[in-house]
Design an enzyme around this catalytic site. Structure first.
Site, mmCIF file in Angstrom:
data_model
loop_
_atom_site.group_PDB
_atom_site.id
_atom_site.type_symbol
_atom_site.label_atom_id
_atom_site.label_comp_id
_atom_site.label_asym_id
_atom_site.label_seq_id
_atom_site.Cartn_x
_atom_site.Cartn_y
_atom_site.Cartn_z
ATOM 1 N N HIS A 149 50.194 60.284 17.233
ATOM 2 C CA HIS A 149 51.441 60.386 17.999
ATOM 3 C C HIS A 149 52.637 59.873 17.192
ATOM 4 O O HIS A 149 53.033 58.715 17.361
ATOM 5 C CB HIS A 149 51.325 59.568 19.292
ATOM 6 C CG HIS A 149 50.465 60.215 20.321
ATOM 7 N ND1 HIS A 149 50.966 60.994 21.331
ATOM 8 C CD2 HIS A 149 49.129 60.205 20.480
ATOM 9 C CE1 HIS A 149 49.977 61.439 22.071
ATOM 10 N NE2 HIS A 149 48.842 60.976 21.577
ATOM 11 N N CYS A 178 48.408 65.878 19.124
ATOM 12 C CA CYS A 178 47.262 65.525 19.968
ATOM 13 C C CYS A 178 46.905 66.684 20.915
ATOM 14 O O CYS A 178 46.406 67.700 20.444
ATOM 15 C CB CYS A 178 47.572 64.222 20.679
ATOM 16 S SG CYS A 178 46.108 63.256 21.006
ATOM 17 N N GLU A 228 55.658 60.318 17.626
ATOM 18 C CA GLU A 228 56.827 60.049 18.476
ATOM 19 C C GLU A 228 56.861 58.617 19.001
ATOM 20 O O GLU A 228 57.895 58.179 19.488
ATOM 21 C CB GLU A 228 56.868 61.046 19.653
ATOM 22 C CG GLU A 228 55.860 60.808 20.758
ATOM 23 C CD GLU A 228 54.436 61.267 20.422
ATOM 24 O OE1 GLU A 228 54.193 61.662 19.270
ATOM 25 O OE2 GLU A 228 53.584 61.193 21.319
HETATM 26 N N1 GLN Z 1 42.284 63.846 25.033
HETATM 27 C C1 GLN Z 1 43.403 64.724 25.210
HETATM 28 C C2 GLN Z 1 42.956 66.186 25.282
HETATM 29 O O1 GLN Z 1 41.836 66.458 25.063
HETATM 30 C C3 GLN Z 1 44.424 64.563 24.120
HETATM 31 C C4 GLN Z 1 44.947 63.142 24.134
HETATM 32 C C5 GLN Z 1 46.399 63.040 23.780
HETATM 33 O O2 GLN Z 1 47.141 64.016 23.759
HETATM 34 N N2 GLN Z 1 46.829 61.826 23.564
HETATM 35 O O3 GLN Z 1 43.728 67.050 25.559
#
Ligand code: GLN
Length: 192
Positions: free
Chosen positions: A168, A78, A170
């Site tokens: 995610h 992410c 994890e």
């Molecule tokens: N929206 C976050 C970003 O732009 C990422 C979201 C996340 O890591 N769950 O960095």
């Protein structure tokens, strides 16, 4: 050799717990000087802009590129995937260690978070994806292999020693993505 988890911000504790469950010794990385001696590093989810601000105080980008160049494995989830990408939309600094374009918060504010079953033939299907304010890969370079898709779109990719997920792994109770990072950094995963 230990596996590191970047512990500046975000859900690093959940990654550390998965790696410990897999029998790894884990170092929570809070300084770029901690990277020496690690064989792999997780860049966790969180908020990429906040991570960038926290990295401003030191030569993090140089240290992370040197870590990669020296043979270290990387897994970005992410916000971590956003840091690894070549291009980010809206534009912000990134490491450029993964030849992808990525668009932040790409599912819109109304669909903040969701779960979806992924097509992950490379990991012996199926895999549950937990998406939280997730980005989307919008372009994938020729050296990048897609390991999992959701509705045809890539959500888990690999370029040699770099793995990146827009979801995610994890928090889904499934250790296969982390196990792949360990195999890649140990040189026991198939080439990719
Ligand atoms: N929206 C976050 C970003 O732009 C990422 C979201 C996340 O890591 N769950 O960095």
């Amino acid at each position: 050799m230990a596996v590191g988890v970047l512990a500046l911000q975000g859900d690093f504790a959940a990654h550390a717990a998965v790696l410990r469950r897999l029998g790894e010794s884990v170092l929570e990385v809070r300084s770029w000087t901690d990277l020496a001696g690690l064989r792999a590093l997780v860049l966790p989810g969180g908020e990429s802009t906040a991570l960038l601000r926290l990295m401003d105080g030191g030569p993090w980008f140089d240290a992370l590129r040197a870590f990669h160049g020296g043979g270290g494995g990387l897994l970005g989830t992410c916000a971590g995937a956003i840091l690894l990408a070549r291009d980010v939309d809206p534009a912000q600094p990134s490491l450029g260690l993964l030849d992808v374009s990525i668009s932040r918060n790409a599912y819109g504010r109304q669909v903040d978070s969701f779960e979806a079953e992924l097509d992950a033939s490379a990991l012996d299907d199926p895999l549950l994806g937990v998406f939280i304010r997730a980005p989307r890969f919008t372009a994938i370079g020729p050296q990048v292999h897609v390991l999992a898709r959701r509705g045809g779109e890539p959500v888990l990719v690999r370029q040699r020693r770099v793995l990146a997920a827009t979801f995610h792994p994890e928090i889904a109770g499934d250790d296969r993505v982390h196990r792949m990072l360990i195999e890649i950094s140990a040189g026991t995963a198939p080439a990719g």
